[in-house]
Design a protein around this motif. Structure first.
Motif: not given
Length: 264
Positions: A24-33, A76-89, A103-108
């Motif tokens: 679907l052309h979803v980018t890792p950064n889009a998931l992180t944001l 739960i939805l936010s955690s799913a994004c956090d898990i999926l961004d690395g997998a998509v990358a 990713d690390s910055t927004l985790d803080r």
């Protein structure tokens, strides 16, 4: 074996979803944001009902409402994004240094959002609960310092991932306490125990720099090392025992609100 099986099932599900997102052309950064935006929404829910009992009500600050339930679902939805961004990358060949940094910055910021929302709830009380506001601040400081200690240590030594309270454990604790409607127990736990992980990372870094022997696997250490159950790695029986105790605290320790810092 059970833990490994669960981990494999989660990995398969994660990678399957990630492949669909790549198509679907979803980018890792889009998931992180997206994950960060969801955490901001969860923070609003905490501010409206962090210490409330459950009820089908949307009255902010009421003694009973459904804001913690909403916060848990959003987490739960936010955690799913956090898990999926690395997998998509990884699966979409989109891995980049900036993505890891973002990713690390927004985790803080995500860590801050949760405890800021909780602090706002207790600051809005009449009278404000000064103790719980302070506990929320200390809990966030511990979460921040665990990550900061690792980042600074790994500028000097090869690795500093020691300590029980890593991000996964802290996130799970927040999620469990949220669905259990037991934020007071979460604040006491997270204001105290994660500090031990900070201390361990400091001690580990000092020992490595000094050239002293460091025992990372308790099975290779002395009896004292084996008895420190919180030092065992994931998917071991000692680790599961420590985790069960922490979960039991969040589920059963109904300590209620108290304010030791407000003069009577």
């Amino acid at each position: 074996m059970i833990g490994a099986g669960i981990g494999k099932a989660i990995s398969l599900a994660r990678d399957g979803l990630a492949r669909g997102l790549v198509k679907l052309h979803v980018t890792p950064n889009a998931l992180t944001l997206t994950g960060m935006v969801l955490m901001a929404a969860a923070a609003v829910c905490y501010a409206c009902g962090a210490g409330s009992r459950f009820a089908w009500s949307l009255r902010p600050g009421a003694d009973a409402n459904c804001y913690l339930l909403l916060a848990g679902i959003i987490l739960i939805l936010s955690s799913a994004c956090d898990i999926l961004d690395g997998a998509v990358a990884r699966l979409g060949n989109q891995a980049a240094p900036f993505g890891a940094f973002l990713d690390s910055t927004l985790d803080r910021y995500s860590d801050f959002a949760v405890y800021a929302g909780i602090a706002v709830f207790y600051a809005w009380r009449t009278p404000a609960n000064v103790t719980f506001v302070l506990l929320a601040m200390v809990a966030f400081m511990n979460a921040f310092m665990i990550s900061y200690a690792r980042a600074r240590a790994e500028d000097i030594i090869k690795s500093c991932t020691v300590g029980y309270w890593q991000r996964g454990e802290r996130s799970a604790a927040i999620l469990i306490a949220t669905f259990a409607h037991n934020i007071p127990a979460l604040l006491v736990q997270q204001a105290a125990l994660p500090l031990l992980t900070v201390f361990r990372r400091v001690a580990h870094t000092r020992a490595v720099i000094a050239g002293r022997r460091v025992v990372l696997d308790p099975r290779q250490g002395r009896l004292g090392d084996k008895l420190r159950l919180w030092r065992w790695e994931r998917m071991t029986i000692p680790y599961d025992i420590v985790t069960a105790v922490n979960i039991a605290w969040l589920l059963a320790a109904r300590i209620g609100e108290f304010d030791l810092l407000r003069p009577r």
